[in-house]
Design a protein around this motif. Structure first.
Motif, PDB file in Angstrom:
ATOM      1  N   THR A  51      -1.040   0.852   7.248  1.00  0.00           N
ATOM      2  CA  THR A  51      -2.564  -0.484   7.556  1.00  0.00           C
ATOM      3  C   THR A  51      -0.940  -2.102   7.593  1.00  0.00           C
ATOM      4  O   THR A  51      -2.347  -2.981   7.949  1.00  0.00           O
ATOM      5  CB  THR A  51      -2.066  -0.638   5.490  1.00  0.00           C
ATOM      6  N   ARG A 100      12.297   5.465   6.377  1.00  0.00           N
ATOM      7  CA  ARG A 100      12.646   6.777   7.151  1.00  0.00           C
ATOM      8  C   ARG A 100      13.824   7.182   7.582  1.00  0.00           C
ATOM      9  O   ARG A 100      14.038   6.154   8.096  1.00  0.00           O
ATOM     10  CB  ARG A 100      11.453   7.232   8.024  1.00  0.00           C
ATOM     11  N   LYS A 120      -8.015   5.417   0.950  1.00  0.00           N
ATOM     12  CA  LYS A 120      -7.379   5.024  -0.792  1.00  0.00           C
ATOM     13  C   LYS A 120      -8.151   5.208  -1.783  1.00  0.00           C
ATOM     14  O   LYS A 120      -7.783   4.393  -2.897  1.00  0.00           O
ATOM     15  CB  LYS A 120      -6.467   3.672   0.010  1.00  0.00           C
ATOM     16  N   ASP A 157      11.111   0.617   1.479  1.00  0.00           N
ATOM     17  CA  ASP A 157      11.457   1.937   1.915  1.00  0.00           C
ATOM     18  C   ASP A 157      11.727   2.153   3.280  1.00  0.00           C
ATOM     19  O   ASP A 157      11.002   1.697   4.266  1.00  0.00           O
ATOM     20  CB  ASP A 157      10.429   2.942   1.223  1.00  0.00           C
ATOM     21  N   ALA A 181       5.880   2.709  -1.680  1.00  0.00           N
ATOM     22  CA  ALA A 181       6.768   3.123  -1.193  1.00  0.00           C
ATOM     23  C   ALA A 181       7.172   4.118  -0.839  1.00  0.00           C
ATOM     24  O   ALA A 181       6.605   5.147   0.027  1.00  0.00           O
ATOM     25  CB  ALA A 181       8.172   2.179  -1.710  1.00  0.00           C
TER      26      ALA A 181
HETATM   27  C1  6PG Z   1       6.055   5.141   4.589  1.00  0.00           C
HETATM   28  C2  6PG Z   1       5.316   3.402   2.893  1.00  0.00           C
HETATM   29  C3  6PG Z   1       4.273   4.546   2.297  1.00  0.00           C
HETATM   30  C4  6PG Z   1       2.815   3.751   2.925  1.00  0.00           C
HETATM   31  C5  6PG Z   1       1.980   4.321   2.610  1.00  0.00           C
HETATM   32  C6  6PG Z   1       0.656   3.881   3.349  1.00  0.00           C
HETATM   33  O1  6PG Z   1       7.197   4.115   4.386  1.00  0.00           O
HETATM   34  O2  6PG Z   1       4.884   5.249   4.206  1.00  0.00           O
HETATM   35  O3  6PG Z   1       6.235   2.849   2.913  1.00  0.00           O
HETATM   36  O4  6PG Z   1       4.698   3.263   1.638  1.00  0.00           O
HETATM   37  O5  6PG Z   1       3.133   2.036   2.639  1.00  0.00           O
HETATM   38  O6  6PG Z   1       1.969   5.628   2.682  1.00  0.00           O
HETATM   39  O7  6PG Z   1       0.504   4.342   4.576  1.00  0.00           O
HETATM   40  P1  6PG Z   1      -0.357   3.595   5.172  1.00  0.00           P
HETATM   41  O8  6PG Z   1      -0.508   2.439   5.452  1.00  0.00           O
HETATM   42  O9  6PG Z   1       0.204   4.689   6.161  1.00  0.00           O
HETATM   43  O10 6PG Z   1      -1.773   4.782   4.471  1.00  0.00           O
END
Ligand code: 6PG
Length: 242
Positions: free
Chosen positions: A44, A73, A200, A71, A149
């Motif tokens: 997003t 990965r 959402k 956050d 997050a």
């Molecule tokens: C992550 C994000 C997570 C993300 C939401 C929305 O590392 O995936 O921090 O919290 O903001 O999953 O993800 P989209 O923007 O891809 O819908």
């Protein structure tokens, strides 16, 4: 309509509104030596990052801004899933932010060691208030399962964790992630949710209505103790709220 909800016709205009609001919020802290922000992951915020890169390099004092992540990965920094990689390619390459102001989670480190290292980075750079780092601005996304997050519905304990960041395994794909806890997020001065798209809509309605389903969603527990919370949504995400 709550005055803390901004709705844009589509995700392009949402990015523009969010970038303008971010600039205004940054300028509120212009007298500070440093301004500490935490950026979201996911897809997003892509256009928001690009909007800042295109139009706000010269008007935002990037030399004062220290960039953290809400956050990350546990993957290398050039991995397609890396939140840092997304910000680097769509924002950092285009703004005059000093490299020493970038505080990424080092996804390629051993995760338990990285939790400790990132915690010490927070302690070194972000003012501690009431026992937790107090960010000036935290921008968050929302998953269609109501996570934010990397606090997932099966990790609601992280909302009030005594820790500053935590190692989490995604309940679906098993991916390891490191996330700020709700204790840190709710200690911030200003928190913004940025969400777009129809997927959402349902969780946002539950979160904003504070209904029973919403209370099982991590994003519903984001309520800054001494700060503000704003929602930036496009019409598809806002649904009937609009
Ligand atoms: C992550 C994000 C997570 C993300 C939401 C929305 O590392 O995936 O921090 O919290 O903001 O999953 O993800 P989209 O923007 O891809 O819908």
């Amino acid at each position: 309509m709550n005055d803390n909800i901004t709705i844009a016709p589509d995700n392009v205009l949402l990015a523009k509104k969010m970038a303008k609001r971010f600039h205004i919020e940054i300028m509120q802290h212009i007298r500070q030596n440093t301004i500490n922000i935490a950026l979201p992951g996911g897809s997003t915020p892509l256009m928001f990052f690009r909007e800042l890169a295109r139009h706000f390099n010269d008007v935002i004092p990037w030399d004062k801004i220290h960039i953290f992540w809400g956050d990350e990965r546990c993957v290398p920094n050039n991995h397609k899933d890396s939140n840092y990689n997304l910000v680097k390619k769509n924002l950092l390459w285009f703004i005059d932010v000093p490299s020493e102001n970038i505080h990424r989670v080092i996804g390629e480190n051993k995760p338990p060691l990285e939790v400790r290292r990132y915690t010490s980075e927070l302690k070194k750079f972000v003012p501690i208030v009431n026992g937790f780092p107090r960010f000036d601005i935290i921008i968050l996304g929302i998953g269609d399962d109501g996570h934010t997050a990397s606090i997932f519905p099966n990790n609601l304990n992280l909302i009030k964790s005594p820790d500053w960041c935590s190692l989490v395994r995604h309940y679906n794909n098993g991916q390891l992630r490191i996330t700020l806890t709700g204790s840190v997020i709710n200690n911030a001065k200003s928190v913004f949710f940025l969400a777009s798209g129809e997927k959402k809509q349902a969780v946002l309605q539950s979160i904003l209505a504070k209904d029973n389903k919403g209370m099982n969603l991590p994003a519903a527990h984001i309520k800054p103790k001494n700060g503000t919370l704003e929602f930036f949504l496009d019409e598809k995400a806002a649904g009937i709220l609009n």
